[in-house]
Design an enzyme around this catalytic site. Sequence first.
Site, PDB file in Angstrom:
ATOM      1  N   GLU A  47       1.378  21.476  61.297  1.00 30.06           N
ATOM      2  CA  GLU A  47       0.654  20.455  60.555  1.00 30.06           C
ATOM      3  C   GLU A  47      -0.230  21.195  59.543  1.00 30.06           C
ATOM      4  O   GLU A  47      -1.417  21.352  59.728  1.00 30.06           O
ATOM      5  CB  GLU A  47      -0.181  19.579  61.504  1.00 30.06           C
ATOM      6  CG  GLU A  47      -0.813  18.370  60.830  1.00 30.06           C
ATOM      7  CD  GLU A  47      -2.311  18.539  60.578  1.00 30.06           C
ATOM      8  OE1 GLU A  47      -2.907  17.654  59.954  1.00 30.06           O
ATOM      9  OE2 GLU A  47      -2.890  19.560  61.011  1.00 30.06           O
ATOM     10  N   ASP A  60      -1.970  21.795  65.267  1.00 32.15           N
ATOM     11  CA  ASP A  60      -2.966  21.252  64.351  1.00 32.15           C
ATOM     12  C   ASP A  60      -3.546  22.362  63.480  1.00 32.15           C
ATOM     13  O   ASP A  60      -4.069  23.365  63.982  1.00 32.15           O
ATOM     14  CB  ASP A  60      -4.080  20.581  65.171  1.00 32.15           C
ATOM     15  CG  ASP A  60      -5.024  19.772  64.305  1.00 32.15           C
ATOM     16  OD1 ASP A  60      -4.594  18.734  63.787  1.00 32.15           O
ATOM     17  OD2 ASP A  60      -6.185  20.199  64.163  1.00 32.15           O
TER      18      ASP A  60
END
Length: 1017
Positions: free
Chosen positions: A777, A748
């Site tokens: 990401e 993330d």
Amino acid sequence: MSELPSLRILYGASADLALRPAREAGFSHLLIRHPGEGVAEGERWLPLAVGADLASRAAAAREAGLGLLLDLTLDRIAARAPLAGDAPFAGPDPAVALDPRREYDAKAALARLGTIEDAAALGAWWAERLARWHGQGVSGFRLLGLEAVRPEWLPSLLAPMRKATPGALLLAWAPGLSPAQIAALSGLGLDGVFGSLPWWDFSALWFWQEWQRLEAIAPVLQAAETVAGPAPEPVRWRQAASLAAFGAAGWLSARAGAEAGTINERLAPYAAPTRPVLPAGPGGRHPLALLRGESSGPADLRFARRAALLLINPDQAAPAAPALPLAALSGRFRLTPGEAPLAPGEWRLLTADALPDRGARGAPDVASAAEAAAQPRLAIEAITPAVDGGLFPVKAIAGEVLRVEADIVFDGHEQIAAALRHRGPGSLAWREVRMRPLGNDRWTAEFPLGALGRHEFTVLAWHDRFATWRDEVQKKAAAGVDTSLELREGEALLRAAAARDRGKAGRAIAEHLKTLEKLETEARRAAMLDEHLRALMDETDDRPHRVESHAVPVEAERIGARFASWYEVFPRSLSDDPARHGNFRDVIRHLPRIRAMGFDVLYFPPIHPIGRINRKGPNNTLNPAPGDPGSPYAIGAAEGGHDALHPELGSFEDFAELRREAARHGLEIALDFAVQCSPDHPWLREHKGWFDWRPDGTIKYAENPPKKYQDIVNVDFYAKDAVPGLWRALCDIVLFWCGHGVRLFRVDNPHTKPFPFWEWMIAEVRARHPDAIFLAEAFTRPKIMYRLAKIGFSQSYTYFTWRNSKSELTDYLQELTEAPVRDFFRPHFFVNTPDINPIFLQYSGRSGFLIRAALAATLSGLWGVYNGFELCEAQALEGREEYRDSEKFQLRAWDWDRPGNIVREVAALNEARRLNPALQTHLGLTFLNAYNDAVLAYEKATPDRSNVVLALVSVDPRNPQPVDFEIPLWLWHLPDDASAVAEDLMSGERLVWRGKMQRTTLTPERPFALWRVRPEI
């Protein structure tokens, strides 16, 4: 500086009145309009009777060191002058005054110019008078009124005048002339031609273009003012006068005085027939710069002994920095402008001598020559693939064969040999394979990537003396040239090789030498050109002038790094009951459904304990009700942190059972690695030195404007206790989950954490688990995304989510599939995420979901969906790219059989991906001609074209789109009228296309088409 005399002309009403000012101001000539007889004072036109005193005035000017010039307006004379009505002139016609279309001047008699004969007559008439006045001592004439003469008649007008006055200056006034009239002046023997400086704004390009045209005619002169018009402002006059005096071959002004004297004294010596160099270009915010050099040629700085630079500030209101155009000086001169800015309208002259020749250093140094001789004669360049010249590893897949190419150049006509050296993970020994020439000094070879992990290769090259000898002998023999001496040279090479190598190859060469002694010339040459002998010489080559490139790293990953279909779910929502928190055993119930859609990766958002402080409620509200589950990205609570499981999901035994069942169904588990904490994460108590505490004892919560994450705080990688404690703890977390069988990690927001951490951590994990894959990401700037890929991330989210039009998709895919990006960046095309409900999907209906699925599944080997996509879920928060009732903040129950779903189409797309290697990578992409801007056409092909898939995808979800498209028959080297067999991958229908042009229609119900295509046999 110029050896040519410059014309410095003062314009005066009378020679008697202007002699002294002209002499004192440094002018070389005086230009007058003689008042004469029969002309009222102030009238413009020169009368016919110039007056008997002209000779005395010319003599007075000569005595003062001045030449006398007269103004002549060739197309008219004063109406009241004697003989004004004589041919070739006609007095003013009163009837003309009544016709607004015709020119009328009551003070002027106009020349008759109706034919070319009239022009010749006018020229002869003026020639007679110019000769008389020149004989009286007039130095030359400014010729006005040329604009009234047609271009083709100008030679007839001027040629007689030039012939009659060979020693006089004839200066043409060109302002107002057309390009055709200017061109017509060429070759007429003019001594100068005036430009349009008084009308220039010191910016427009037309002025320099005019100058270029004029200097093809004669040396260019410039006036500082219009002379006959209103006087310019003093600042503008200084600008124009300095430019004219420095830049042109001569200048004209009606002003004498101290300023004119200074300009003549300092600038006129630099006047030259040609334009000055404009190193800074005309106009702009900086001063106008004019550059001249002193040389034997026309002001050529390459040979100049001195350089002069004139700076002019065109701005009449503001000062300007004295910027220097140093590049135009070619490093031969050193100019120092000083720091004082140029005042409004100021001009400044800078001069410099050429720098001394630094090459005169005596005899060359012997040691430096020996050092140069030791440098490599061969050069290895443009190695591919290589990422930033080998600074980062090339991305590849274990089991593939990597093709390497390089440019290898060598002086002369000698033959060279090259080899590719490579070694795999953990190996110290190099393997070598010979490279093949491709032509144009390009070489290639391949090597297999037999294991996961870090490989490396180098390219080496050397002078192949035996190949050089073979090449020479073969060419001479083919041309019938005697090669007996060359054969002796070849035998010497064989003897040297036999002596050099005491092994089997050396002994075999020695035996060849014995055989050669018994053979005649022709047979001996054939034996020496034997391919077996060549192989022996290759084996024993001492490789003179050997050079080797630096090592290029290659990261070989498993196929899942390039080809995978991801399906994202929140395990807590898979109970199918919005009132009950789901668990891992609920996920197991859904595995057959997920696998039936063809997905092979099951990805979970964070599955760790969720914090309670600042917990979020539905739709990201700040007032949760009791029992609201909160966001799983608020990681950490009393139950543990990143190495713990959320209790309601189940135990580690349950997780292990889920992983085993997933594997049995062909699904691999991927976990989210989010480096962030809830405010009640255990680390805030146990490792306070890993955080950035504010003066009031709090930690700033996370933000991504306009989004706010009050339930999340971030660690500080460079806090006082963070290195190495935090770094090791985060690496240990990944290794912990690797210990539980996880090898896929979606990271993330990695772009908000330090690059050095990721490079170190990924290397540490892969040293123990080379099959680990990391997905970035990183929805951020392209170069940051690319940097993350270079330092170790296997794949990355992309801008595909926001690329919807044909041109956007084409441009973006070309960027991703071309070097250098293709060698290190693998795009993962997620069609949606829990964070992103794309605008396109919010309004496009079922057709839009089919469009995005087809594009993602066929353009990249990596694609993913967040559950609900297959159900065409598009409910959004108004005006935002977010889902309404998002699973990030609440439990959901889904109707997996919702009407209008695209489950069957998703399954068919995934099946097409599994059965067609061309769809298992983003490479092998070629965009094709589709004659409709709403339809994207492309093919995906394996390198050998054994598998080719052709796709047509409409980007319009609402309307039918008919399209003519081209089958790429040329890529099979087939003619345009050949045939191809097409198998529809969605329906199984088989078609035969005849000819390259085909037509179909895509509809909202069927917005894409996929065919496996091959030539008809």
